[in-house]
Design a protein around this motif. Sequence first.
Motif, mmCIF file in Angstrom:
data_model
loop_
_atom_site.group_PDB
_atom_site.id
_atom_site.type_symbol
_atom_site.label_atom_id
_atom_site.label_comp_id
_atom_site.label_asym_id
_atom_site.label_seq_id
_atom_site.Cartn_x
_atom_site.Cartn_y
_atom_site.Cartn_z
ATOM 1 N N GLY A 1 5.772 14.006 -2.234
ATOM 2 C CA GLY A 1 5.166 12.747 -1.837
ATOM 3 C C GLY A 1 5.761 12.303 -0.516
ATOM 4 O O GLY A 1 6.581 13.003 0.073
ATOM 5 N N PHE A 2 5.315 11.164 -0.036
ATOM 6 C CA PHE A 2 5.846 10.681 1.234
ATOM 7 C C PHE A 2 6.044 9.178 1.191
ATOM 8 O O PHE A 2 5.443 8.475 0.368
ATOM 9 C CB PHE A 2 4.933 11.073 2.391
ATOM 10 C CG PHE A 2 3.662 10.273 2.426
ATOM 11 C CD1 PHE A 2 3.551 9.164 3.236
ATOM 12 C CD2 PHE A 2 2.595 10.632 1.636
ATOM 13 C CE1 PHE A 2 2.398 8.400 3.251
ATOM 14 C CE2 PHE A 2 1.439 9.891 1.635
ATOM 15 C CZ PHE A 2 1.336 8.771 2.446
ATOM 16 N N LEU A 3 6.876 8.710 2.089
ATOM 17 C CA LEU A 3 7.240 7.303 2.142
ATOM 18 C C LEU A 3 7.292 6.876 3.601
ATOM 19 O O LEU A 3 7.899 7.557 4.429
ATOM 20 C CB LEU A 3 8.610 7.101 1.494
ATOM 21 C CG LEU A 3 9.228 5.711 1.545
ATOM 22 C CD1 LEU A 3 8.410 4.751 0.690
ATOM 23 C CD2 LEU A 3 10.675 5.764 1.052
ATOM 24 N N LEU A 4 6.632 5.792 3.936
ATOM 25 C CA LEU A 4 6.676 5.266 5.295
ATOM 26 C C LEU A 4 7.976 4.499 5.527
ATOM 27 O O LEU A 4 8.420 3.748 4.665
ATOM 28 C CB LEU A 4 5.490 4.346 5.549
ATOM 29 C CG LEU A 4 4.115 5.017 5.580
ATOM 30 C CD1 LEU A 4 3.025 3.950 5.693
ATOM 31 C CD2 LEU A 4 4.012 6.007 6.718
ATOM 32 N N LYS A 5 8.569 4.688 6.684
ATOM 33 C CA LYS A 5 9.828 4.008 6.987
ATOM 34 C C LYS A 5 9.669 2.493 7.011
ATOM 35 O O LYS A 5 10.632 1.762 6.782
ATOM 36 C CB LYS A 5 10.390 4.507 8.320
ATOM 37 C CG LYS A 5 10.897 5.936 8.272
ATOM 38 C CD LYS A 5 11.587 6.340 9.559
ATOM 39 C CE LYS A 5 12.115 7.772 9.464
ATOM 40 N NZ LYS A 5 12.824 8.196 10.689
ATOM 41 N N ARG A 6 8.458 2.047 7.269
ATOM 42 C CA ARG A 6 8.232 0.598 7.309
ATOM 43 C C ARG A 6 7.870 0.024 5.936
ATOM 44 O O ARG A 6 7.522 -1.162 5.838
ATOM 45 C CB ARG A 6 7.123 0.263 8.304
ATOM 46 C CG ARG A 6 5.747 0.811 7.932
ATOM 47 C CD ARG A 6 4.697 0.338 8.913
ATOM 48 N NE ARG A 6 3.361 0.782 8.570
ATOM 49 C CZ ARG A 6 2.823 1.920 8.945
ATOM 50 N NH1 ARG A 6 3.532 2.766 9.688
ATOM 51 N NH2 ARG A 6 1.584 2.246 8.604
ATOM 52 N N GLY B 1 7.738 12.867 -11.664
ATOM 53 C CA GLY B 1 6.887 14.048 -11.535
ATOM 54 C C GLY B 1 5.430 13.759 -11.292
ATOM 55 O O GLY B 1 4.592 14.643 -11.417
ATOM 56 N N GLU B 2 5.097 12.511 -10.923
ATOM 57 C CA GLU B 2 3.711 12.172 -10.629
ATOM 58 C C GLU B 2 3.583 11.909 -9.130
ATOM 59 O O GLU B 2 4.287 11.089 -8.578
ATOM 60 C CB GLU B 2 3.277 10.950 -11.436
ATOM 61 C CG GLU B 2 3.331 11.224 -12.929
ATOM 62 C CD GLU B 2 2.706 10.113 -13.755
ATOM 63 O OE1 GLU B 2 2.084 9.228 -13.159
ATOM 64 O OE2 GLU B 2 2.844 10.171 -14.981
ATOM 65 N N SER B 3 2.669 12.621 -8.492
ATOM 66 C CA SER B 3 2.565 12.558 -7.040
ATOM 67 C C SER B 3 2.111 11.193 -6.559
ATOM 68 O O SER B 3 1.465 10.446 -7.283
ATOM 69 C CB SER B 3 1.586 13.621 -6.530
ATOM 70 O OG SER B 3 0.290 13.376 -7.019
ATOM 71 N N LEU B 4 2.450 10.886 -5.308
ATOM 72 C CA LEU B 4 2.034 9.637 -4.713
ATOM 73 C C LEU B 4 0.590 9.736 -4.245
ATOM 74 O O LEU B 4 0.099 10.802 -3.908
ATOM 75 C CB LEU B 4 2.921 9.303 -3.508
ATOM 76 C CG LEU B 4 4.418 9.163 -3.774
ATOM 77 C CD1 LEU B 4 5.139 8.906 -2.465
ATOM 78 C CD2 LEU B 4 4.670 8.033 -4.745
ATOM 79 N N LEU B 5 -0.062 8.596 -4.178
ATOM 80 C CA LEU B 5 -1.427 8.550 -3.657
ATOM 81 C C LEU B 5 -1.398 8.793 -2.155
ATOM 82 O O LEU B 5 -0.676 8.129 -1.423
ATOM 83 C CB LEU B 5 -2.048 7.178 -3.951
ATOM 84 C CG LEU B 5 -3.446 6.943 -3.405
ATOM 85 C CD1 LEU B 5 -4.425 7.906 -4.051
ATOM 86 C CD2 LEU B 5 -3.870 5.505 -3.643
ATOM 87 N N PHE B 6 -2.181 9.761 -1.697
ATOM 88 C CA PHE B 6 -2.283 9.999 -0.260
ATOM 89 C C PHE B 6 -3.116 8.873 0.353
ATOM 90 O O PHE B 6 -4.164 8.542 -0.171
ATOM 91 C CB PHE B 6 -3.016 11.320 0.022
ATOM 92 C CG PHE B 6 -2.325 12.558 -0.459
ATOM 93 C CD1 PHE B 6 -1.062 12.519 -1.013
ATOM 94 C CD2 PHE B 6 -2.958 13.778 -0.361
ATOM 95 C CE1 PHE B 6 -0.445 13.654 -1.463
ATOM 96 C CE2 PHE B 6 -2.352 14.934 -0.807
ATOM 97 C CZ PHE B 6 -1.091 14.875 -1.353
ATOM 98 N N PRO B 7 -2.699 8.326 1.488
ATOM 99 C CA PRO B 7 -3.562 7.343 2.149
ATOM 100 C C PRO B 7 -4.778 8.043 2.740
ATOM 101 O O PRO B 7 -4.825 9.276 2.830
ATOM 102 C CB PRO B 7 -2.661 6.770 3.243
ATOM 103 C CG PRO B 7 -1.724 7.876 3.560
ATOM 104 C CD PRO B 7 -1.468 8.558 2.249
#
Length: 216
Positions: free
Chosen positions: A102-107, A123-129
């Motif tokens: 997954g990913f996380l925005l620094k802001r 273990g559950e993926s993040l929602l892609f924007p």
Amino acid sequence: MPVTVLLVDDEPLVRAGLRAVLEAQDDIEVVGEAADGAAVIPLVSHLRPDVVAMDVRMPLMDGIEATRVVLRTVADPPKILVVTTFENDEYVYEALRAGADGFLLKRARPAEIVHAVRLVAEGESLLFPAAVRQLAANYGTSKARDAMERAALTDREAAVLRLMARGRSNAEISAELVVGVETVKTHVSAVLAKLGARDRTQAVIAAYESGFVAPR
């Protein structure tokens, strides 16, 4: 047991900010820090974190290559959360393709940072924007479409994959399809096996790249 996190970023202020946010939670513990991807392997091997929050752009070894190395060399590797400045950065997408979870925005706001770490750890993926979903669709190939056809998903497996691609958790899929959570887990496992995907994130990438799910 708390979720243990390793922070990897070449900016000390970013690491300090993430540490302050995460360590304010009773169920999260920051166990180490590194300033470059090249330091990740020995730290992961020694500290055995549950999650690595890793910058995608670093001077010696970036987050993409570090992700590949971790998944290739570490037995029972941690979840990898890519930390980035721009959500539509192709580096982010390459990191997800390399195996990041997954990913996380620094802001991101503190609550979003905590939620991201907990979600990845579970273990559950993040929602892609929308921007990242569009990048995935742009990478579409006939090879990806052929692989999806060969997977021959059942109607229920296809429904589960579509909901996974929308970022739904197992509990949310269970409620939407009116089936038990254990049944959902069985379908998710079947989808991963048929697609040859390491995890939910890789299955979702396959869904977008093949055109099975369209960005919106």
